[in-house]
Design a protein around this motif. Sequence first.
Motif, PDB file in Angstrom:
ATOM      1  N   PHE A   9       0.731  -1.238   0.046  1.00  0.00           N
ATOM      2  CA  PHE A   9      -0.014  -0.034  -0.037  1.00  0.00           C
ATOM      3  C   PHE A   9       0.748   1.331  -0.046  1.00  0.00           C
ATOM      4  O   PHE A   9       2.175   1.143   0.314  1.00  0.00           O
ATOM      5  CB  PHE A   9      -0.929  -0.087   1.229  1.00  0.00           C
ATOM      6  CG  PHE A   9      -1.688  -1.305   1.371  1.00  0.00           C
ATOM      7  CD1 PHE A   9      -2.991  -1.091   0.842  1.00  0.00           C
ATOM      8  CD2 PHE A   9      -1.115  -2.337   2.074  1.00  0.00           C
ATOM      9  CE1 PHE A   9      -3.895  -2.252   1.075  1.00  0.00           C
ATOM     10  CE2 PHE A   9      -2.165  -3.387   2.218  1.00  0.00           C
ATOM     11  CZ  PHE A   9      -3.382  -3.495   1.585  1.00  0.00           C
ATOM     12  N   LYS A  10       0.318   2.426  -0.268  1.00  0.00           N
ATOM     13  CA  LYS A  10       0.771   3.645  -0.203  1.00  0.00           C
ATOM     14  C   LYS A  10       0.143   4.725   0.466  1.00  0.00           C
ATOM     15  O   LYS A  10      -1.155   4.672   0.673  1.00  0.00           O
ATOM     16  CB  LYS A  10       0.980   4.335  -1.576  1.00  0.00           C
ATOM     17  CG  LYS A  10       1.898   5.653  -1.676  1.00  0.00           C
ATOM     18  CD  LYS A  10       1.916   6.108  -3.063  1.00  0.00           C
ATOM     19  CE  LYS A  10       0.837   6.734  -3.643  1.00  0.00           C
ATOM     20  NZ  LYS A  10       0.555   7.714  -3.009  1.00  0.00           N
ATOM     21  N   GLU A  11       0.730   5.619   1.473  1.00  0.00           N
ATOM     22  CA  GLU A  11      -0.160   6.601   2.283  1.00  0.00           C
ATOM     23  C   GLU A  11      -0.535   7.504   0.965  1.00  0.00           C
ATOM     24  O   GLU A  11       0.165   8.104   0.314  1.00  0.00           O
ATOM     25  CB  GLU A  11       0.673   6.961   3.223  1.00  0.00           C
ATOM     26  CG  GLU A  11       0.827   6.053   4.490  1.00  0.00           C
ATOM     27  CD  GLU A  11       1.365   6.693   5.613  1.00  0.00           C
ATOM     28  OE1 GLU A  11       1.280   6.128   6.603  1.00  0.00           O
ATOM     29  OE2 GLU A  11       1.983   7.870   5.636  1.00  0.00           O
ATOM     30  N   LYS A  12      -1.934   7.961   1.447  1.00  0.00           N
ATOM     31  CA  LYS A  12      -2.473   9.031   0.378  1.00  0.00           C
ATOM     32  C   LYS A  12      -2.112  10.386   0.888  1.00  0.00           C
ATOM     33  O   LYS A  12      -1.607  10.480   2.253  1.00  0.00           O
ATOM     34  CB  LYS A  12      -3.793   8.874   0.533  1.00  0.00           C
ATOM     35  CG  LYS A  12      -4.644   7.703  -0.340  1.00  0.00           C
ATOM     36  CD  LYS A  12      -5.953   7.852  -0.263  1.00  0.00           C
ATOM     37  CE  LYS A  12      -6.560   6.622  -0.892  1.00  0.00           C
ATOM     38  NZ  LYS A  12      -8.012   6.661  -1.308  1.00  0.00           N
ATOM     39  N   ASP A  13      -1.959  11.084   0.133  1.00  0.00           N
ATOM     40  CA  ASP A  13      -1.605  12.847   0.494  1.00  0.00           C
ATOM     41  C   ASP A  13      -0.483  13.002   1.279  1.00  0.00           C
ATOM     42  O   ASP A  13      -0.367  13.459   2.351  1.00  0.00           O
ATOM     43  CB  ASP A  13      -2.899  13.317   1.052  1.00  0.00           C
ATOM     44  CG  ASP A  13      -4.267  12.987   0.236  1.00  0.00           C
ATOM     45  OD1 ASP A  13      -3.932  13.291  -0.910  1.00  0.00           O
ATOM     46  OD2 ASP A  13      -5.234  12.931   0.696  1.00  0.00           O
ATOM     47  N   ASN A  14       0.640  12.096   0.699  1.00  0.00           N
ATOM     48  CA  ASN A  14       1.859  12.343   1.647  1.00  0.00           C
ATOM     49  C   ASN A  14       2.941  12.835   0.747  1.00  0.00           C
ATOM     50  O   ASN A  14       3.057  12.422  -0.318  1.00  0.00           O
ATOM     51  CB  ASN A  14       2.408  10.981   2.394  1.00  0.00           C
ATOM     52  CG  ASN A  14       3.311  10.944   3.495  1.00  0.00           C
ATOM     53  OD1 ASN A  14       4.224  11.893   3.364  1.00  0.00           O
ATOM     54  ND2 ASN A  14       3.088  10.333   4.473  1.00  0.00           N
ATOM     55  N   GLN A  15       3.843  13.885   1.411  1.00  0.00           N
ATOM     56  CA  GLN A  15       4.795  14.414   0.527  1.00  0.00           C
ATOM     57  C   GLN A  15       5.819  13.381   0.153  1.00  0.00           C
ATOM     58  O   GLN A  15       6.279  13.560  -0.822  1.00  0.00           O
ATOM     59  CB  GLN A  15       5.442  15.544   1.376  1.00  0.00           C
ATOM     60  CG  GLN A  15       4.533  16.787   1.478  1.00  0.00           C
ATOM     61  CD  GLN A  15       5.179  18.177   1.905  1.00  0.00           C
ATOM     62  OE1 GLN A  15       6.066  17.839   2.431  1.00  0.00           O
ATOM     63  NE2 GLN A  15       4.604  19.208   1.849  1.00  0.00           N
ATOM     64  N   THR A  16       6.140  12.620   1.085  1.00  0.00           N
ATOM     65  CA  THR A  16       7.212  11.461   0.661  1.00  0.00           C
ATOM     66  C   THR A  16       6.463  10.313   0.475  1.00  0.00           C
ATOM     67  O   THR A  16       5.047   9.975   0.512  1.00  0.00           O
ATOM     68  CB  THR A  16       7.954  11.132   1.854  1.00  0.00           C
ATOM     69  OG1 THR A  16       7.031  10.601   2.977  1.00  0.00           O
ATOM     70  CG2 THR A  16       8.578  12.116   2.434  1.00  0.00           C
ATOM     71  N   ILE A  17       7.086   9.387  -0.512  1.00  0.00           N
ATOM     72  CA  ILE A  17       6.500   8.061  -0.894  1.00  0.00           C
ATOM     73  C   ILE A  17       6.572   7.126   0.188  1.00  0.00           C
ATOM     74  O   ILE A  17       7.709   6.479   0.400  1.00  0.00           O
ATOM     75  CB  ILE A  17       6.979   7.596  -2.192  1.00  0.00           C
ATOM     76  CG1 ILE A  17       7.033   8.688  -3.089  1.00  0.00           C
ATOM     77  CG2 ILE A  17       6.442   6.161  -2.798  1.00  0.00           C
ATOM     78  CD1 ILE A  17       5.975   9.163  -3.717  1.00  0.00           C
ATOM     79  N   SER A  18       5.669   6.933   1.155  1.00  0.00           N
ATOM     80  CA  SER A  18       5.543   6.119   2.192  1.00  0.00           C
ATOM     81  C   SER A  18       4.941   4.621   1.701  1.00  0.00           C
ATOM     82  O   SER A  18       3.646   4.758   1.379  1.00  0.00           O
ATOM     83  CB  SER A  18       4.780   6.605   3.368  1.00  0.00           C
ATOM     84  OG  SER A  18       5.484   7.777   3.734  1.00  0.00           O
ATOM     85  N   GLY A  19       5.766   3.464   1.795  1.00  0.00           N
ATOM     86  CA  GLY A  19       5.018   2.370   1.656  1.00  0.00           C
ATOM     87  C   GLY A  19       4.921   1.510   2.735  1.00  0.00           C
ATOM     88  O   GLY A  19       5.430   1.612   3.839  1.00  0.00           O
TER      89      GLY A  19
END
Length: 214
Positions: A9-19
């Motif tokens: 998954f990826k966090e939505k609305d995050n400036q970094t690409i958080s997996g």
Amino acid sequence: MYIGLTLIFKEKDNQTISGILKSLVFETRIENFRVKANKLGNKIAKHFHYTFLGINDVFIVSGELRQGEVIGRTTYYDIQDEKNAKKLIRKLDITAFNKHLKCSLIYYCKNLDGEKFTITILTILENALENVELTLYKLANNEFFKNKIIKISNDNLAIIDFIGIESVEIIENEDLKFNVFETLYSDFENLELLTNEIISETELNIELKDIFLI
């Protein structure tokens, strides 16, 4: 049949690409695996406000997510003597807790070819109100449990000796709603690097065939 599944998954609305990787146990047949896995991934994403990207891994488990079942394994072929295997042991901070716990147990092994190596086995304790260490030692040395480890192995295990406990971690109730027992987080420089963690169709087909042949 119950199998292990890791979703990305990826966090939505995050400036970094958080997996985010979530590993879970679910029941499926090989013919409807993809439909059920994608449906579950979208359901989890909606609940946690993530974006579902795909499947990272599938793996063998001995049954549903409950105490006394094997829900994962890591193999250390380079740890070939008991002395070095014991270096994986960590001191427990938890003695009793009204939570489900993910537990990693260490075994020193020998297979039918005489090869020696070390494995760690994941299982869970449910509402561990009694002494966690004592409960785990009883479970880890239980012959029925050890036979489950041997049965789902693919490297001809013959002898497995319990060495100690590697780790014990609390499983959050929100994860348990989806039979998730492990959640890992990591930041990536770009989305492409994150999506590269999705298993290829070719590799997925191979893994599924191996699992459903067990």
